[in-house]
Design an enzyme around this catalytic site. Structure first.
Site, PDB file in Angstrom:
ATOM      1  N   ASP A   1      -7.557 -32.874   3.087  1.00  0.00           N
ATOM      2  CA  ASP A   1      -8.522 -33.462   2.164  1.00  0.00           C
ATOM      3  C   ASP A   1      -7.811 -34.464   1.258  1.00  0.00           C
ATOM      4  O   ASP A   1      -6.595 -34.398   1.055  1.00  0.00           O
ATOM      5  CB  ASP A   1      -9.166 -32.375   1.298  1.00  0.00           C
TER       6      ASP A   1
ATOM      7  N   GLU B   1      -5.821 -29.295   7.728  1.00  0.00           N
ATOM      8  CA  GLU B   1      -5.730 -28.369   6.596  1.00  0.00           C
ATOM      9  C   GLU B   1      -6.628 -27.150   6.760  1.00  0.00           C
ATOM     10  O   GLU B   1      -6.184 -26.015   6.570  1.00  0.00           O
ATOM     11  CB  GLU B   1      -6.094 -29.111   5.310  1.00  0.00           C
TER      12      GLU B   1
ATOM     13  N   TYR C   1       0.806  -1.216   0.000  1.00  0.00           N
ATOM     14  CA  TYR C   1       0.000   0.000   0.000  1.00  0.00           C
ATOM     15  C   TYR C   1       0.842   1.270   0.000  1.00  0.00           C
ATOM     16  O   TYR C   1       0.302   2.366  -0.167  1.00  0.00           O
ATOM     17  CB  TYR C   1      -0.956  -0.002   1.192  1.00  0.00           C
TER      18      TYR C   1
END
Length: 369
Positions: A245, A192, A91
């Protein structure tokens, strides 16, 4: 005493003015070597200078300007003793950087070239990880004397005390130097996703399984990986497990926890967990627990591409070759599954049956080795 980072920045600028080129250690597999445990490590320049150092000629004023803009911010931070995040740097000149990823890559390139960690550039990593369970630790206050790896009688004077067990929904993993860890947990389970983390917390898994729960909430942040590495160093006999997963991206996340990442190859020694074990989920687990076909998902082209990338991952082939059959299964079957697919057997199935049985299988395999 002159600051080493400031001296390196000055030397880089002088070299640029003299030769109109910038020597940077780039993120490239040619610059990587793999330890016996599979951890990715930056090849030492002395071992193969031509591969370790890539000379980046200034082909674009914009890329050059971006790099020097980041160097200028780091120089100012080191000179003043201040700190900033990569988001802060972005920024400061959004028109030049155009996107956050540009800043991320520049900071990582500078850190890798200087062979130093990001914190030595006074660039802080924001933390998104969570931890739950019976854990107490000290975090050294900014500016306090001493090293975070030293334990002394002045802990209460120089450190803040954290008791994770007093937080019902888990505590955000803090940034900084850890001075001491205390726990009665039998193992650490790294999951996860935060939805899995909160499911396990709601099921009282930390108490029922006597474990610590940690999540990086997707791809793990630097703070979460450093926290786990420090915990492992302080408690070397504490087993670590990773649960993801059943898909290529989950296995990629597991590989990052165990072996480190290409982008931070110069820091992986302080980030990786090569002794950790991946528990799954695998497609074989889905078959074993009779997950119905309709609960599985179809692999996308991106999933298949990621699976093929993992097959060539040197850390996996060196450190965990047994993973390869699970990776090939995604390609051959064209299917994947989320951990939540196990909920077809009940919402507490993960805590009540799956994890206890997977851990028992792991312990049995260890006894037969």
């Amino acid at each position: 005493m002159p600051d080493a980072t400031i001296e390196k920045i000055e030397a880089m600028v002088e070299n640029f003015l003299e030769n109109l080129c910038i020597r940077m250690v780039k993120r490239d597999w040619a610059n990587i070597e793999v330890t016996g445990e599979g951890v990715l490590r930056l090849r030492r320049c002395g071992d193969d200078a031509e591969n370790a150092l890539k000379q980046k000629k200034v082909e674009s004023w914009r890329s050059c300007a971006r790099l020097f803009r980041v160097l200028a911010h780091v120089y100012r931070l080191k000179s003043t003793g201040m700190h900033a995040t990569k988001r802060d740097i972005y920024y400061m000149d959004t028109a030049l950087f155009t996107r956050q990823q540009t800043v991320n890559e520049c900071v990582d390139d500078v850190s890798r070239t200087f062979s130093t960690c990001r914190t030595e550039l006074n660039v802080l990593a924001t933390s998104k990880g969570l931890v739950a369970g019976d854990l107490q630790f000290y975090l050294r206050r900014h500016g306090a004397p001493g090293s975070g790896r030293d334990v002394g009688a002045d802990l209460h004077e120089t450190c803040d005390f954290f008791d994770v067990s007093r937080s019902a929904r888990g505590l955000c993993v803090p940034l900084g130097e850890f001075a001491q860890f205390e726990t009665t947990a039998r193992f650490v389970l790294v999951v996860e996703k935060d939805c899995t983390f909160f499911r396990l917390v709601d099921d009282a898994a930390p108490r029922k399984l006597n474990c610590l729960l940690v999540t990086g909430r997707g791809f793990p942040c630097l703070a979460s990986r450093r926290f786990l590495n420090r915990l492992r160093a302080a408690r070397p006999n504490l087993p670590f497990f990773v649960l993801t997963d059943a898909d290529p991206y989950g296995m990629h996340i597991a590989s990052t926890y165990l072996f480190g990442s290409l982008a931070l190859c110069h820091e992986n020694g302080d980030l990786a967990l090569p002794a950790a074990e991946w528990l799954g989920l695998t497609l074989a687990d889905c078959d074993r627990y009779a997950v119905p076909p309709e609960a599985l998902l179809e692999c996308t082209a991106a999933d298949v591409a990621k699976a093929r990338e993992l097959l060539a991952h040197p850390g996996i082939s060196r450190g965990r070759p047994q993973w390869l059959k699970h990776i090939r299964a995604f390609i051959e079957r064209g299917a994947k599954a989320e951990i939540q697919a196990l909920h077809v057997h009940g919402i507490a199935f993960l805590t009540e049956r799956f994890l206890p049985e997977k851990l028992a299988l792991y312990m049995a395999s260890r006894r037969t080795c």
